[in-house]
Design an enzyme around this catalytic site. Sequence first.
Site, PDB file in Angstrom:
ATOM      1  N   ASP A  32       0.851  -1.193   0.000  1.00  0.00           N
ATOM      2  CA  ASP A  32       0.000   0.000   0.000  1.00  0.00           C
ATOM      3  C   ASP A  32       0.889   1.246   0.000  1.00  0.00           C
ATOM      4  O   ASP A  32       1.887   1.320   0.718  1.00  0.00           O
ATOM      5  CB  ASP A  32      -0.920  -0.001   1.234  1.00  0.00           C
ATOM      6  CG  ASP A  32      -2.066   0.989   1.096  1.00  0.00           C
ATOM      7  OD1 ASP A  32      -3.217   0.535   0.987  1.00  0.00           O
ATOM      8  OD2 ASP A  32      -1.803   2.218   1.101  1.00  0.00           O
ATOM      9  N   ASN A  90     -12.803  -3.470   2.505  1.00  0.00           N
ATOM     10  CA  ASN A  90     -13.817  -2.420   2.481  1.00  0.00           C
ATOM     11  C   ASN A  90     -14.697  -2.615   1.252  1.00  0.00           C
ATOM     12  O   ASN A  90     -14.198  -2.846   0.146  1.00  0.00           O
ATOM     13  CB  ASN A  90     -13.145  -1.043   2.449  1.00  0.00           C
ATOM     14  CG  ASN A  90     -12.419  -0.736   3.743  1.00  0.00           C
ATOM     15  OD1 ASN A  90     -12.922  -1.025   4.817  1.00  0.00           O
ATOM     16  ND2 ASN A  90     -11.223  -0.164   3.645  1.00  0.00           N
ATOM     17  N   GLU A  98     -12.293   3.287  -1.144  1.00  0.00           N
ATOM     18  CA  GLU A  98     -11.805   4.371  -2.005  1.00  0.00           C
ATOM     19  C   GLU A  98     -11.588   3.915  -3.437  1.00  0.00           C
ATOM     20  O   GLU A  98     -11.851   4.658  -4.377  1.00  0.00           O
ATOM     21  CB  GLU A  98     -10.473   4.908  -1.463  1.00  0.00           C
ATOM     22  CG  GLU A  98     -10.599   5.680  -0.168  1.00  0.00           C
ATOM     23  CD  GLU A  98      -9.240   6.005   0.445  1.00  0.00           C
ATOM     24  OE1 GLU A  98      -8.209   5.801  -0.220  1.00  0.00           O
ATOM     25  OE2 GLU A  98      -9.232   6.457   1.598  1.00  0.00           O
ATOM     26  N   VAL A  99     -11.044   2.724  -3.602  1.00  0.00           N
ATOM     27  CA  VAL A  99     -10.706   2.246  -4.951  1.00  0.00           C
ATOM     28  C   VAL A  99     -11.713   1.161  -5.353  1.00  0.00           C
ATOM     29  O   VAL A  99     -11.814   0.124  -4.691  1.00  0.00           O
ATOM     30  CB  VAL A  99      -9.266   1.679  -4.988  1.00  0.00           C
ATOM     31  CG1 VAL A  99      -8.937   1.191  -6.394  1.00  0.00           C
ATOM     32  CG2 VAL A  99      -8.263   2.733  -4.541  1.00  0.00           C
ATOM     33  N   HIS A 103     -10.364  -5.498  -3.351  1.00  0.00           N
ATOM     34  CA  HIS A 103      -9.029  -5.713  -2.787  1.00  0.00           C
ATOM     35  C   HIS A 103      -9.150  -6.077  -1.319  1.00  0.00           C
ATOM     36  O   HIS A 103     -10.081  -5.662  -0.631  1.00  0.00           O
ATOM     37  CB  HIS A 103      -8.145  -4.471  -2.942  1.00  0.00           C
ATOM     38  CG  HIS A 103      -8.760  -3.206  -2.419  1.00  0.00           C
ATOM     39  ND1 HIS A 103      -9.707  -2.499  -3.131  1.00  0.00           N
ATOM     40  CD2 HIS A 103      -8.566  -2.518  -1.268  1.00  0.00           C
ATOM     41  CE1 HIS A 103     -10.068  -1.438  -2.438  1.00  0.00           C
ATOM     42  NE2 HIS A 103      -9.396  -1.422  -1.284  1.00  0.00           N
ATOM     43  N   HIS A 105      -6.944  -5.811   2.194  1.00  0.00           N
ATOM     44  CA  HIS A 105      -5.784  -5.266   2.892  1.00  0.00           C
ATOM     45  C   HIS A 105      -5.210  -6.345   3.792  1.00  0.00           C
ATOM     46  O   HIS A 105      -5.959  -7.040   4.489  1.00  0.00           O
ATOM     47  CB  HIS A 105      -6.183  -4.096   3.805  1.00  0.00           C
ATOM     48  CG  HIS A 105      -6.739  -2.906   3.091  1.00  0.00           C
ATOM     49  ND1 HIS A 105      -6.008  -1.753   2.884  1.00  0.00           N
ATOM     50  CD2 HIS A 105      -7.956  -2.672   2.545  1.00  0.00           C
ATOM     51  CE1 HIS A 105      -6.761  -0.859   2.249  1.00  0.00           C
ATOM     52  NE2 HIS A 105      -7.942  -1.394   2.042  1.00  0.00           N
TER      53      HIS A 105
HETATM   54  P1  AMP Z   1      -9.864   1.285   0.309  1.00  0.00           P
HETATM   55  O1  AMP Z   1     -10.306   2.436   1.150  1.00  0.00           O
HETATM   56  O2  AMP Z   1     -10.140  -0.033   0.983  1.00  0.00           O
HETATM   57  O3  AMP Z   1     -10.436   1.359  -1.094  1.00  0.00           O
HETATM   58  O4  AMP Z   1      -8.295   1.371   0.218  1.00  0.00           O
HETATM   59  C1  AMP Z   1      -7.589   1.723  -0.928  1.00  0.00           C
HETATM   60  C2  AMP Z   1      -6.116   1.683  -0.592  1.00  0.00           C
HETATM   61  O5  AMP Z   1      -5.382   1.810  -1.795  1.00  0.00           O
HETATM   62  C3  AMP Z   1      -5.646   2.787   0.353  1.00  0.00           C
HETATM   63  O6  AMP Z   1      -5.082   2.193   1.524  1.00  0.00           O
HETATM   64  C4  AMP Z   1      -4.593   3.545  -0.474  1.00  0.00           C
HETATM   65  O7  AMP Z   1      -3.501   3.960   0.304  1.00  0.00           O
HETATM   66  C5  AMP Z   1      -4.191   2.494  -1.486  1.00  0.00           C
HETATM   67  N1  AMP Z   1      -3.666   3.003  -2.752  1.00  0.00           N
HETATM   68  C6  AMP Z   1      -4.200   3.957  -3.531  1.00  0.00           C
HETATM   69  N2  AMP Z   1      -3.450   4.133  -4.635  1.00  0.00           N
HETATM   70  C7  AMP Z   1      -2.433   3.251  -4.559  1.00  0.00           C
HETATM   71  C8  AMP Z   1      -1.315   2.947  -5.397  1.00  0.00           C
HETATM   72  N3  AMP Z   1      -1.102   3.581  -6.553  1.00  0.00           N
HETATM   73  N4  AMP Z   1      -0.448   1.980  -4.995  1.00  0.00           N
HETATM   74  C9  AMP Z   1      -0.647   1.341  -3.806  1.00  0.00           C
HETATM   75  N5  AMP Z   1      -1.682   1.582  -2.983  1.00  0.00           N
HETATM   76  C10 AMP Z   1      -2.560   2.533  -3.348  1.00  0.00           C
END
Ligand code: AMP
Length: 119
Positions: A32, A90, A98-99, A103, A105
Amino acid sequence: MYDQNNIFAKILRGDIACQKIAEDKHFLSFHDVHPKAPTHALVIPKGSYENAHDFTTHASEEEIVGFWKGVNTTVTTLNLTQDGYRLIANTGPHSRQEVPHFHVHILGGHDLGPKMVMS
Ligand code: AMP
């Protein structure tokens, strides 16, 4: 509707670099970019799935097994099996995902405390 331009889709296409941990035809894992623990990895399936519900509903059994074996490979590669780790997936707005690419963690490297939140 899956967003083909989300950041993890770009990583899978090779448009954006990542700090790779492990990979096979079903999964990719990487560190991350904003770690919330001494070890903070992400594992993503190669297929286009928005979140845990989408993945578990629509992915094939081979993809699902391949993904979870990828989680295990990543945990082993990071030497987390003895002291343990926390998995978080999440899913959707109430989780503040967020993404929008499924995924998991993997957090570890010290005592993570009693709470389920990451920060
Ligand atoms: P979530 O809130 O579960 O969607 O978490 C998304 C995670 O992706 C966050 O912990 C970010 O720090 C991580 N993240 C976003 N962009 C990148 C990236 N380019 N490379 C690695 N991690 C990322």
